[in-house]
Design an enzyme around this catalytic site. Structure first.
Site, PDB file in Angstrom:
ATOM      1  N   SER A   8       6.172  -0.125 -11.590  1.00 58.74           N
ATOM      2  CA  SER A   8       4.718  -0.028 -11.723  1.00 58.74           C
ATOM      3  C   SER A   8       4.355   1.198 -12.552  1.00 58.74           C
ATOM      4  CB  SER A   8       4.065   0.074 -10.350  1.00 58.74           C
ATOM      5  OG  SER A   8       2.706   0.430 -10.482  1.00 58.74           O
ATOM      6  N   ASP A  35      -0.909  -2.226 -12.213  1.00 57.80           N
ATOM      7  CA  ASP A  35      -1.823  -2.302 -11.074  1.00 57.80           C
ATOM      8  C   ASP A  35      -3.246  -2.008 -11.540  1.00 57.80           C
ATOM      9  OD1 ASP A  35      -0.118  -2.842  -8.771  1.00 57.80           O
ATOM     10  OD2 ASP A  35       0.790  -0.898  -9.202  1.00 57.80           O
ATOM     11  N   MET A  37      -7.098  -1.667 -10.610  1.00 54.46           N
ATOM     12  CA  MET A  37      -7.963  -1.411  -9.460  1.00 54.46           C
ATOM     13  C   MET A  37      -9.371  -1.084  -9.945  1.00 54.46           C
ATOM     14  SD  MET A  37      -5.409   0.990  -7.215  1.00 54.46           S
ATOM     15  CE  MET A  37      -3.631   0.720  -7.251  1.00 54.46           C
ATOM     16  N   ASP A 172       5.281  -5.653  -3.053  1.00 55.86           N
ATOM     17  CA  ASP A 172       4.638  -4.531  -3.736  1.00 55.86           C
ATOM     18  C   ASP A 172       4.201  -3.490  -2.716  1.00 55.86           C
ATOM     19  OD1 ASP A 172       3.225  -2.833  -5.363  1.00 55.86           O
ATOM     20  OD2 ASP A 172       1.824  -4.331  -6.122  1.00 55.86           O
TER      21      ASP A 172
END
Length: 225
Positions: A8, A35, A37, A172
Protein backbone atom coordinates in the site's frame (compact mmCIF):
# COMPACT_ATOMS: atom_id res chain seq x y z
CA UNK A 1 -1.84 -21.54 -3.15
CA UNK A 2 0.33 -18.69 -4.50
CA UNK A 3 0.11 -15.57 -2.37
CA UNK A 4 0.23 -12.13 -3.97
CA UNK A 5 1.74 -9.19 -2.10
CA UNK A 6 0.18 -5.76 -2.70
CA UNK A 7 2.14 -2.97 -0.98
CA UNK A 8 0.00 0.00 0.00
CA UNK A 9 1.51 3.30 -1.07
CA UNK A 10 -0.15 4.90 1.94
CA UNK A 11 3.08 3.91 3.73
CA UNK A 12 5.41 5.09 0.95
CA UNK A 13 7.24 8.40 0.59
CA UNK A 14 4.55 10.79 -0.65
CA UNK A 15 7.18 13.02 -2.26
CA UNK A 16 8.48 10.19 -4.46
CA UNK A 17 5.55 7.99 -5.45
CA UNK A 18 6.88 7.21 -8.91
CA UNK A 19 10.27 6.08 -7.59
CA UNK A 20 8.62 4.18 -4.76
CA UNK A 21 6.31 2.27 -7.11
CA UNK A 22 9.17 1.30 -9.39
CA UNK A 23 11.35 0.29 -6.45
CA UNK A 24 8.76 -1.85 -4.72
CA UNK A 25 7.75 -3.59 -7.94
CA UNK A 26 11.40 -4.29 -8.64
CA UNK A 27 11.63 -5.71 -5.13
CA UNK A 28 8.97 -8.30 -5.86
CA UNK A 29 5.58 -6.66 -5.32
CA UNK A 30 2.81 -8.33 -7.33
CA UNK A 31 0.31 -5.44 -7.24
CA UNK A 32 0.37 -1.80 -6.16
CA UNK A 33 -2.42 -0.95 -3.73
CA UNK A 34 -3.86 2.58 -3.48
CA UNK A 35 -6.02 3.46 -0.46
CA UNK A 36 -8.46 6.23 -1.38
CA UNK A 37 -10.12 7.93 1.62
CA UNK A 38 -12.55 10.83 1.61
CA UNK A 39 -12.68 12.11 5.20
CA UNK A 40 -16.38 11.20 5.21
CA UNK A 41 -16.80 7.44 4.90
CA UNK A 42 -13.57 7.11 6.91
CA UNK A 43 -11.87 9.68 9.19
CA UNK A 44 -8.95 10.44 6.90
CA UNK A 45 -8.27 12.11 3.55
CA UNK A 46 -5.74 10.65 1.12
CA UNK A 47 -5.70 10.29 -2.66
CA UNK A 48 -7.95 10.72 -5.67
CA UNK A 49 -7.95 9.93 -9.39
CA UNK A 50 -5.14 12.43 -10.01
CA UNK A 51 -2.76 10.40 -7.85
CA UNK A 52 -3.69 7.19 -9.66
CA UNK A 53 -3.11 8.89 -13.01
CA UNK A 54 0.27 10.22 -11.85
CA UNK A 55 1.60 6.84 -10.71
CA UNK A 56 0.11 4.77 -13.55
CA UNK A 57 3.12 5.28 -15.88
CA UNK A 58 5.42 4.03 -13.11
CA UNK A 59 3.50 0.81 -12.44
CA UNK A 60 4.11 -2.11 -14.81
CA UNK A 61 1.71 -4.50 -13.10
CA UNK A 62 -1.76 -4.32 -11.67
CA UNK A 63 -3.01 -1.16 -9.98
CA UNK A 64 -5.38 -2.13 -7.17
CA UNK A 65 -7.48 0.85 -6.03
CA UNK A 66 -9.46 0.54 -2.79
CA UNK A 67 -12.18 3.17 -2.43
CA UNK A 68 -13.01 4.06 1.17
CA UNK A 69 -15.42 6.73 0.00
CA UNK A 70 -19.15 7.37 -0.24
CA UNK A 71 -20.74 7.77 -2.67
CA UNK A 72 -18.72 5.76 -5.18
CA UNK A 73 -20.60 5.90 -8.48
CA UNK A 74 -19.79 9.53 -9.43
CA UNK A 75 -16.05 8.74 -9.36
CA UNK A 76 -15.92 5.43 -11.23
CA UNK A 77 -15.27 6.95 -14.65
CA UNK A 78 -12.47 9.16 -13.31
CA UNK A 79 -10.64 6.19 -11.78
CA UNK A 80 -11.08 4.19 -14.98
CA UNK A 81 -9.61 7.03 -17.03
CA UNK A 82 -6.77 7.36 -14.49
CA UNK A 83 -5.73 3.75 -15.13
CA UNK A 84 -7.05 1.65 -12.25
CA UNK A 85 -7.19 -2.09 -12.99
CA UNK A 86 -9.20 -3.20 -9.96
CA UNK A 87 -11.64 -0.83 -8.29
CA UNK A 88 -13.01 -1.94 -4.93
CA UNK A 89 -16.02 -0.37 -3.24
CA UNK A 90 -17.26 -1.02 0.29
CA UNK A 91 -20.53 -2.86 0.65
CA UNK A 92 -21.29 -0.40 3.48
CA UNK A 93 -20.72 2.69 1.30
CA UNK A 94 -24.21 2.88 -0.18
CA UNK A 95 -27.53 1.15 -0.75
CA UNK A 96 -26.89 0.15 -4.37
CA UNK A 97 -23.71 -1.96 -4.35
CA UNK A 98 -25.09 -4.11 -7.18
CA UNK A 99 -25.31 -1.07 -9.47
CA UNK A 100 -21.90 0.19 -8.33
CA UNK A 101 -20.20 -3.10 -9.23
CA UNK A 102 -21.91 -3.17 -12.62
CA UNK A 103 -20.77 0.41 -13.25
CA UNK A 104 -17.17 -0.53 -12.42
CA UNK A 105 -17.28 -3.51 -14.79
CA UNK A 106 -18.89 -1.46 -17.55
CA UNK A 107 -16.08 1.11 -17.19
CA UNK A 108 -13.54 -1.60 -18.08
CA UNK A 109 -12.18 -2.35 -14.61
CA UNK A 110 -12.32 -5.46 -12.45
CA UNK A 111 -14.81 -4.89 -9.61
CA UNK A 112 -14.05 -5.65 -5.98
CA UNK A 113 -16.16 -5.41 -2.86
CA UNK A 114 -14.82 -4.72 0.65
CA UNK A 115 -16.09 -5.66 4.10
CA UNK A 116 -15.39 -3.79 7.33
CA UNK A 117 -14.44 -5.93 10.37
CA UNK A 118 -17.92 -5.65 11.87
CA UNK A 119 -19.78 -6.55 8.65
CA UNK A 120 -20.78 -10.21 8.25
CA UNK A 121 -19.62 -12.16 5.25
CA UNK A 122 -23.26 -12.74 4.24
CA UNK A 123 -23.41 -9.09 3.13
CA UNK A 124 -21.53 -9.93 -0.07
CA UNK A 125 -23.45 -13.11 -0.90
CA UNK A 126 -25.96 -11.35 -3.21
CA UNK A 127 -23.16 -9.87 -5.35
CA UNK A 128 -20.53 -12.60 -5.18
CA UNK A 129 -20.95 -13.44 -8.87
CA UNK A 130 -20.38 -9.81 -9.87
CA UNK A 131 -16.88 -9.42 -8.41
CA UNK A 132 -13.31 -10.48 -9.13
CA UNK A 133 -12.13 -9.72 -5.59
CA UNK A 134 -13.42 -9.52 -2.03
CA UNK A 135 -11.37 -7.38 0.35
CA UNK A 136 -11.65 -8.36 4.01
CA UNK A 137 -10.63 -5.55 6.34
CA UNK A 138 -8.67 -6.60 9.42
CA UNK A 139 -8.66 -3.06 10.80
CA UNK A 140 -11.36 -0.41 10.86
CA UNK A 141 -10.56 1.58 7.72
CA UNK A 142 -9.16 5.08 7.87
CA UNK A 143 -5.55 4.89 9.01
CA UNK A 144 -2.45 2.82 8.33
CA UNK A 145 -0.45 1.05 11.01
CA UNK A 146 -3.41 -0.17 13.09
CA UNK A 147 -3.44 -3.33 15.18
CA UNK A 148 -4.52 -6.47 13.33
CA UNK A 149 -7.97 -7.85 14.12
CA UNK A 150 -8.19 -11.62 13.66
CA UNK A 151 -11.07 -12.28 11.27
CA UNK A 152 -9.90 -15.72 10.17
CA UNK A 153 -13.36 -17.28 10.58
CA UNK A 154 -14.79 -14.65 8.21
CA UNK A 155 -12.06 -15.33 5.63
CA UNK A 156 -12.70 -19.07 5.87
CA UNK A 157 -16.45 -18.59 5.48
CA UNK A 158 -15.86 -16.41 2.45
CA UNK A 159 -13.54 -19.01 0.90
CA UNK A 160 -16.29 -21.61 1.35
CA UNK A 161 -18.84 -19.23 -0.20
CA UNK A 162 -16.61 -18.57 -3.22
CA UNK A 163 -15.93 -22.24 -3.87
CA UNK A 164 -14.28 -22.73 -7.25
CA UNK A 165 -15.12 -19.26 -8.58
CA UNK A 166 -12.01 -17.35 -9.80
CA UNK A 167 -12.34 -14.66 -7.11
CA UNK A 168 -9.45 -13.31 -5.05
CA UNK A 169 -9.72 -12.89 -1.29
CA UNK A 170 -7.67 -9.88 -0.29
CA UNK A 171 -6.81 -9.06 3.32
CA UNK A 172 -6.09 -5.44 4.17
CA UNK A 173 -4.81 -4.10 7.48
CA UNK A 174 -2.07 -5.06 9.91
CA UNK A 175 -0.45 -7.62 7.63
CA UNK A 176 3.16 -8.56 8.39
CA UNK A 177 5.16 -11.77 8.69
CA UNK A 178 3.41 -12.67 11.94
CA UNK A 179 -0.18 -12.17 10.75
CA UNK A 180 0.17 -13.33 7.14
CA UNK A 181 0.14 -17.09 7.94
CA UNK A 182 -3.26 -16.97 9.64
CA UNK A 183 -4.79 -15.01 6.77
CA UNK A 184 -3.36 -17.39 4.17
CA UNK A 185 -4.37 -20.48 6.14
CA UNK A 186 -7.95 -19.19 6.27
CA UNK A 187 -8.03 -18.76 2.49
CA UNK A 188 -6.68 -15.32 1.55
CA UNK A 189 -4.49 -15.12 -1.55
CA UNK A 190 -3.77 -11.35 -1.77
CA UNK A 191 -2.12 -9.61 1.18
CA UNK A 192 -2.05 -5.82 1.40
CA UNK A 193 0.88 -4.57 3.49
CA UNK A 194 1.93 -0.98 4.07
CA UNK A 195 4.37 -0.30 6.86
CA UNK A 196 5.52 -3.93 6.91
CA UNK A 197 6.82 -3.50 3.35
CA UNK A 198 8.10 0.07 3.40
CA UNK A 199 9.55 0.14 6.92
CA UNK A 200 13.31 0.66 6.95
CA UNK A 201 13.74 1.05 3.20
CA UNK A 202 13.50 3.69 0.50
CA UNK A 203 13.55 3.94 -3.26
CA UNK A 204 17.33 4.14 -2.91
CA UNK A 205 17.42 1.07 -0.66
CA UNK A 206 15.01 -1.31 -2.42
CA UNK A 207 16.82 -4.32 -1.02
CA UNK A 208 15.01 -3.63 2.27
CA UNK A 209 11.67 -3.72 0.46
CA UNK A 210 12.69 -7.01 -1.15
CA UNK A 211 13.57 -8.53 2.22
CA UNK A 212 10.30 -7.35 3.75
CA UNK A 213 8.21 -8.70 0.87
CA UNK A 214 10.05 -12.01 0.92
CA UNK A 215 9.50 -12.38 4.67
CA UNK A 216 5.73 -11.84 4.32
CA UNK A 217 5.44 -14.14 1.30
CA UNK A 218 7.46 -16.94 2.87
CA UNK A 219 5.51 -16.71 6.11
CA UNK A 220 2.20 -16.91 4.25
CA UNK A 221 3.16 -19.68 1.83
CA UNK A 222 4.87 -21.60 4.61
CA UNK A 223 1.47 -22.72 5.91
CA UNK A 224 1.24 -25.09 2.93
CA UNK A 225 4.62 -26.77 3.44
Amino acid sequence: MPVLIAPSILAADFAAFGEECRAVEGAGADWIHVDVMDGHFVPNLTFGPATVKAIRPHVRGLLDVHLMIAPVDPFVTAFAEAGADILTAHVEAGPHIHRTLQTIRDAGMRPGVALNPGTPVEAVAPVIDLVDLVCVMTVNPGFGGQRFLDVSPKIAALRAMIGDRPIHIEVDGGIDASTAPGAARAGADVLVAGSAVFRGGSARMPEVYAANITAIRQAAEGVWT
